[in-house]
Design a protein around this motif. Structure first.
Motif, PDB file in Angstrom:
ATOM      1  N   HIS A 185      -0.324  42.371  72.688  1.00 15.82           N
ATOM      2  CA  HIS A 185      -1.384  41.817  71.616  1.00 15.82           C
ATOM      3  C   HIS A 185      -2.836  42.002  72.337  1.00 15.82           C
ATOM      4  N   PRO A 186      -3.782  42.112  71.465  1.00 20.22           N
ATOM      5  CA  PRO A 186      -5.236  42.245  71.973  1.00 20.22           C
ATOM      6  C   PRO A 186      -5.451  40.670  72.284  1.00 20.22           C
ATOM      7  N   TYR A 187      -6.756  40.520  72.779  1.00 17.85           N
ATOM      8  CA  TYR A 187      -7.263  39.259  72.935  1.00 17.85           C
ATOM      9  C   TYR A 187      -7.157  38.343  71.548  1.00 17.85           C
ATOM     10  N   PRO A 207      -5.665  35.913  76.463  1.00 14.93           N
ATOM     11  CA  PRO A 207      -5.852  37.182  76.918  1.00 14.93           C
ATOM     12  C   PRO A 207      -4.958  38.206  76.363  1.00 14.93           C
ATOM     13  N   ALA A 208      -5.714  39.483  76.504  1.00 14.81           N
ATOM     14  CA  ALA A 208      -4.964  40.680  75.993  1.00 14.81           C
ATOM     15  C   ALA A 208      -3.823  40.843  76.801  1.00 14.81           C
ATOM     16  N   SER A 209      -2.316  41.357  76.174  1.00 12.60           N
ATOM     17  CA  SER A 209      -1.513  41.771  76.959  1.00 12.60           C
ATOM     18  C   SER A 209      -0.774  42.781  76.235  1.00 12.60           C
ATOM     19  N   LYS A 210      -0.574  43.934  77.103  1.00 15.60           N
ATOM     20  CA  LYS A 210       0.074  45.186  76.368  1.00 15.60           C
ATOM     21  C   LYS A 210       1.452  45.221  76.273  1.00 15.60           C
ATOM     22  N   ALA A 211       2.098  44.370  77.266  1.00 16.07           N
ATOM     23  CA  ALA A 211       3.707  44.363  77.256  1.00 16.07           C
ATOM     24  C   ALA A 211       4.184  43.531  76.214  1.00 16.07           C
ATOM     25  N   PRO A 212       5.265  43.803  75.533  1.00 14.02           N
ATOM     26  CA  PRO A 212       5.995  42.926  74.521  1.00 14.02           C
ATOM     27  C   PRO A 212       6.248  41.546  75.567  1.00 14.02           C
ATOM     28  N   ASN A 213       6.115  40.541  75.011  1.00 11.53           N
ATOM     29  CA  ASN A 213       6.388  39.277  75.571  1.00 11.53           C
ATOM     30  C   ASN A 213       6.744  38.079  74.413  1.00 11.53           C
ATOM     31  N   LEU A 214       7.082  36.815  74.875  1.00  8.23           N
ATOM     32  CA  LEU A 214       6.952  35.678  73.861  1.00  8.23           C
ATOM     33  C   LEU A 214       6.548  34.544  75.002  1.00  8.23           C
ATOM     34  N   VAL A 270       0.514  35.281  62.929  1.00  3.25           N
ATOM     35  CA  VAL A 270      -0.197  34.544  64.182  1.00  3.25           C
ATOM     36  C   VAL A 270      -1.792  34.469  63.337  1.00  3.25           C
ATOM     37  N   PRO A 271      -2.272  33.150  63.480  1.00  3.48           N
ATOM     38  CA  PRO A 271      -3.596  33.034  62.837  1.00  3.48           C
ATOM     39  C   PRO A 271      -4.759  33.929  63.902  1.00  3.48           C
ATOM     40  N   GLY A 272      -5.419  34.694  63.194  1.00  2.70           N
ATOM     41  CA  GLY A 272      -6.443  35.444  63.850  1.00  2.70           C
ATOM     42  C   GLY A 272      -6.192  36.718  64.397  1.00  2.70           C
ATOM     43  N   VAL A 273      -4.824  37.423  64.069  1.00  2.00           N
ATOM     44  CA  VAL A 273      -4.249  38.343  64.611  1.00  2.00           C
ATOM     45  C   VAL A 273      -3.805  39.230  63.260  1.00  2.00           C
TER      46      VAL A 273
END
Length: 175
Positions: free
Chosen positions: A49-51, A58-65, A171-174
């Protein structure tokens, strides 16, 4: 002065050995924790996700939860982070040693593969199990019954949950 420096060095080495002892076999093992709650928000990011301004994620390029106490993303509400490469859990959660294998024990399933916030209120306090690399379970208390399960991978991440207790929303804002 030398004696206190030597003592500090010995204590520091003991801390390092203690920290590495659980992974001495070279493979991280399953971890099961209880965070003493029955209400969770799971932020599922199958493509990273972006910021996220609304939550200051914070932005995270890798898949996560990431799992939080329901209704808050404050650091004190953080419980668990899972990615394909590792995981972390809050020191407010306690280890819940339970060697039982787990299996689906919930009701009607809903599976998602898109970015979502999954908001859940379960009928009992839950435990969270992390199965490296990238496996995730939410269990009914100390039982082997899964109410949510996820897999985080470079490609093909998914999250399945019991529709009676959880609802997935954007997700709110995404976008």
């Amino acid at each position: 002065m030398k004696r206190s420096a030597a003592l500090a060095l010995v204590l520091g080495l003991a801390a390092v050995v203690a920290a590495w002892a659980p992974i001495a076999g070279g493979r991280p093992s399953n971890v099961r924790v209880t965070c003493k709650t029955r209400a969770l928000d799971v932020y599922f990011w199958p493509h990273g996700h972006p910021y996220v301004k609304a939550y200051r994620f914070p932005a995270s390029k890798a898949p996560n939860l990431t799992v939080y106490r329901r209704g808050s993303v404050a650091s004190r509400a953080f419980f668990v982070f899972v990615s394909a490469r590792g995981f972390n859990y809050a020191n407010t959660c306690e280890l819940a040693t339970n060697p039982l294998s787990t299996s689906w024990g919930g009701g009607p399933r809903k599976s998602i593969t898109a970015t979502r916030r999954v908001r859940c209120t379960f009928p009992a306090v839950v435990q969270i199990k992390v199965i490296p690399p990238g496996g995730f379970r939410v269990l009914r208390g100390a039982s082997p019954n899964e109410l949510m399960r996820g897999r985080i991978a470079a490609k093909g991440s998914s999250l399945t949950f019991d529709r009676r207790y959880c609802k997935a929303t954007p997700v709110p804002g995404v976008k």
